[in-house]
Write a protein that holds these residues in place. Sequence first.
Motif, mmCIF file in Angstrom:
data_model
loop_
_atom_site.group_PDB
_atom_site.id
_atom_site.type_symbol
_atom_site.label_atom_id
_atom_site.label_comp_id
_atom_site.label_asym_id
_atom_site.label_seq_id
_atom_site.Cartn_x
_atom_site.Cartn_y
_atom_site.Cartn_z
ATOM 1 N N VAL A 128 0.633 -1.032 -0.124
ATOM 2 C CA VAL A 128 0.057 -0.174 0.018
ATOM 3 C C VAL A 128 0.554 1.400 -0.440
ATOM 4 O O VAL A 128 0.560 2.467 -0.525
ATOM 5 C CB VAL A 128 -1.028 -0.203 1.057
ATOM 6 C CG1 VAL A 128 -2.024 -1.034 1.649
ATOM 7 C CG2 VAL A 128 -0.357 -0.285 2.947
ATOM 8 N N ASP A 129 2.037 1.705 0.087
ATOM 9 C CA ASP A 129 2.908 2.554 0.786
ATOM 10 C C ASP A 129 4.286 2.162 -0.374
ATOM 11 O O ASP A 129 4.603 3.074 -1.356
ATOM 12 C CB ASP A 129 3.115 2.359 2.175
ATOM 13 C CG ASP A 129 3.577 3.798 2.448
ATOM 14 O OD1 ASP A 129 3.587 5.113 1.131
ATOM 15 O OD2 ASP A 129 3.532 4.212 3.161
ATOM 16 N N ALA A 130 5.125 1.246 0.117
ATOM 17 C CA ALA A 130 6.507 1.677 0.198
ATOM 18 C C ALA A 130 6.573 1.598 -1.907
ATOM 19 O O ALA A 130 7.947 2.069 -2.165
ATOM 20 C CB ALA A 130 7.587 0.569 1.028
ATOM 21 N N ALA A 176 -0.895 0.413 9.375
ATOM 22 C CA ALA A 176 -0.895 1.449 10.307
ATOM 23 C C ALA A 176 -0.767 3.016 8.993
ATOM 24 O O ALA A 176 -1.753 3.631 8.651
ATOM 25 C CB ALA A 176 0.046 1.836 10.923
ATOM 26 N N GLU A 177 -0.442 2.248 7.912
ATOM 27 C CA GLU A 177 -0.177 3.227 6.581
ATOM 28 C C GLU A 177 -1.692 3.535 6.030
ATOM 29 O O GLU A 177 -1.932 4.517 5.231
ATOM 30 C CB GLU A 177 0.928 2.701 5.456
ATOM 31 C CG GLU A 177 2.091 2.231 5.574
ATOM 32 C CD GLU A 177 3.000 3.883 6.624
ATOM 33 O OE1 GLU A 177 2.415 4.811 6.385
ATOM 34 O OE2 GLU A 177 4.384 2.856 6.414
ATOM 35 N N VAL A 178 -2.165 2.091 5.701
ATOM 36 C CA VAL A 178 -3.770 2.380 5.243
ATOM 37 C C VAL A 178 -4.745 2.983 6.433
ATOM 38 O O VAL A 178 -5.501 4.190 5.726
ATOM 39 C CB VAL A 178 -5.019 0.996 5.171
ATOM 40 C CG1 VAL A 178 -6.119 0.887 4.774
ATOM 41 C CG2 VAL A 178 -3.895 -0.083 4.207
ATOM 42 N N GLY A 235 2.554 11.242 11.050
ATOM 43 C CA GLY A 235 2.620 10.728 11.940
ATOM 44 C C GLY A 235 4.805 9.928 11.111
ATOM 45 O O GLY A 235 4.681 9.457 12.092
ATOM 46 N N HIS A 236 4.918 10.823 10.419
ATOM 47 C CA HIS A 236 5.772 9.944 10.164
ATOM 48 C C HIS A 236 7.032 10.950 11.071
ATOM 49 O O HIS A 236 8.685 10.352 10.792
ATOM 50 C CB HIS A 236 6.261 9.567 8.569
ATOM 51 C CG HIS A 236 5.870 8.574 8.074
ATOM 52 N ND1 HIS A 236 4.220 8.403 8.280
ATOM 53 C CD2 HIS A 236 6.348 7.453 7.526
ATOM 54 C CE1 HIS A 236 3.984 7.093 7.793
ATOM 55 N NE2 HIS A 236 4.965 6.887 7.240
ATOM 56 N N THR A 237 6.960 12.046 11.170
ATOM 57 C CA THR A 237 8.363 12.819 11.683
ATOM 58 C C THR A 237 8.701 12.103 12.964
ATOM 59 O O THR A 237 9.532 12.045 13.360
ATOM 60 C CB THR A 237 7.839 14.431 11.777
ATOM 61 O OG1 THR A 237 7.202 14.830 10.172
ATOM 62 C CG2 THR A 237 9.209 14.423 12.379
ATOM 63 N N LEU A 254 8.547 -2.655 14.574
ATOM 64 C CA LEU A 254 8.385 -2.208 13.070
ATOM 65 C C LEU A 254 8.308 -0.389 12.561
ATOM 66 O O LEU A 254 7.492 -0.225 13.554
ATOM 67 C CB LEU A 254 7.423 -3.368 13.263
ATOM 68 C CG LEU A 254 7.623 -4.829 13.172
ATOM 69 C CD1 LEU A 254 6.248 -5.792 12.439
ATOM 70 C CD2 LEU A 254 8.984 -5.801 12.569
ATOM 71 N N HIS A 255 8.329 -0.591 11.128
ATOM 72 C CA HIS A 255 7.966 0.619 11.302
ATOM 73 C C HIS A 255 6.444 1.091 10.773
ATOM 74 O O HIS A 255 6.267 2.285 12.147
ATOM 75 C CB HIS A 255 8.185 0.924 9.641
ATOM 76 C CG HIS A 255 7.213 1.879 8.738
ATOM 77 N ND1 HIS A 255 8.590 3.019 8.858
ATOM 78 C CD2 HIS A 255 6.707 2.499 7.880
ATOM 79 C CE1 HIS A 255 8.332 4.317 8.395
ATOM 80 N NE2 HIS A 255 7.202 3.528 7.706
ATOM 81 N N GLY A 256 5.374 0.735 10.782
ATOM 82 C CA GLY A 256 3.996 0.922 11.226
ATOM 83 C C GLY A 256 3.667 0.520 12.999
ATOM 84 O O GLY A 256 3.285 1.755 12.931
ATOM 85 N N ALA A 258 6.046 2.441 15.184
ATOM 86 C CA ALA A 258 6.522 3.322 14.969
ATOM 87 C C ALA A 258 5.689 4.531 14.438
ATOM 88 O O ALA A 258 5.456 5.295 15.291
ATOM 89 C CB ALA A 258 8.076 3.399 14.614
ATOM 90 N N ILE A 259 5.081 3.975 13.179
ATOM 91 C CA ILE A 259 4.770 4.844 12.989
ATOM 92 C C ILE A 259 2.861 5.298 13.497
ATOM 93 O O ILE A 259 2.231 6.599 14.125
ATOM 94 C CB ILE A 259 4.279 4.405 10.863
ATOM 95 C CG1 ILE A 259 5.841 5.213 10.212
ATOM 96 C CG2 ILE A 259 3.278 5.471 11.093
ATOM 97 C CD1 ILE A 259 6.183 5.789 10.764
ATOM 98 N N ALA A 260 2.146 4.260 14.145
ATOM 99 C CA ALA A 260 0.801 4.552 14.593
ATOM 100 C C ALA A 260 1.833 5.476 15.869
ATOM 101 O O ALA A 260 0.765 5.841 16.481
ATOM 102 C CB ALA A 260 0.845 3.088 15.402
#
Length: 359
Positions: A128-130, A176-178, A235-237, A254-256, A258-260
Amino acid sequence: MEKIQVHDYTIFVGNIWPELKLFLETRQFEQTIVLVDDHTATHCLPVFQAALPELSFELIRVPAGEQHKNLNSCQHIWSSLFQLGAGRKAVMINLGGGVIGDMGGFCASTFKRGMSFIQIPTTLLSQVDASVGGKLGIDFLDIKNGIGVFNNPEAVFIDPVFYKTLPARELRSGYAEVIKHSLIHDPAQWESLRQYKKLEDIDWASLLVPSLKIKQHFVEKDPREKGLRKALNFGHTIGHAVEGVALNSDHPLLHGEAIAIGMVCETFLSFLQCQLPQEEVAQISRYLLGIYDHHPIDLRHFDDYLTLMKNDKKNEQGQINFSLLPKAGSVSVNQQCSTAWILQSLQYYNDLATVSVID
Ligand SMILES: NC(=O)c1ccc[n+]([C@@H]2O[C@H](COP(=O)([O-])OP(=O)(O)OC[C@H]3O[C@@H](n4cnc5c(N)ncnc54)[C@H](O)[C@@H]3O)[C@@H](O)[C@H]2O)c1
Ligand SMILES: [Zn+2]
């Protein structure tokens, strides 16, 4: 089979194999190289080989995980390409998650000044993202994606078949990206996601195309992230800083995941800076904490977090830039917040008790 066009490449979504076969036959690449990590070698390569039994290819394999998204792995990939005698008319197929896609795409883009590559993302997050939007790279000196390039693949092939072997934790991370896509651009989708009481109820395949179309919208308008595309960094900063610190700890996130955490903090910043209504702050925070475990942020290391935020690629003129929500489903980029507010947002996250029921 759905097709989404982004600039000059197509994203194929669904049962990808007939289209992939046709694509490879039509393009007549001189040599095919498949890049995998240890896990996708076990779980995804057999699916790929069973679907394309006649394809002959060379294999390059790297260890799995974000900690290997680095120069060492690149060196291995570049050396292997030279050893295999790859030329610019070869194609590299990146069969794996966001690490393989970002790093494989980066190595392909820089090998002999650029060879073709195809993305076959195998995690929800990378699907969905990368895999879309042309951002490629590796981590460097603790800075996530610190070194990289913008470059587009020949095509992206997305097939939900790969979820069969994907650990639940990875699916949750990708979700999380969704959620992010819906929060920045699609209030109706945000409402419908909020109805899911458990992750097991989610029909993942049905989320792919709507989510990809949101990413396509921002990427097409601003391919080089000069302005609007920064929206995707909601959410990414803070999330990248949390991910960076955790990467060096005994409990990497995991990336998501941390983004959460980043999205909860930046939702609070959205309240302070963009007047996001308090009920929505509570709603978003509750939803995220219903899905993702609470990982308290050690504020004694606030300076480390701040240093990582200052290295964020969205910044301009030394200011930390956020993408924040004036309301759920819309976004404002280039928002600057004081250090005091950033600290307050991390405290807000720390003070939230874990809730087990999704609102
Ligand atoms: N380029 C971009 O625009 C962009 C956007 C978002 C994230 N990213 C990057 O993506 C990376 C995260 O991606 P990710 O979550 O896919 O990580 P990942 O590539 O590390 O994959 C997660 C884990 O799942 C394994 N795996 C992959 N597919 C599998 C399958 N089908 N079955 C079983 N195991 C499987 C992998 O080996 C790995 O262990 C980060 O490095 C992040 O920076 C890039
Ligand atoms: Zn992300």
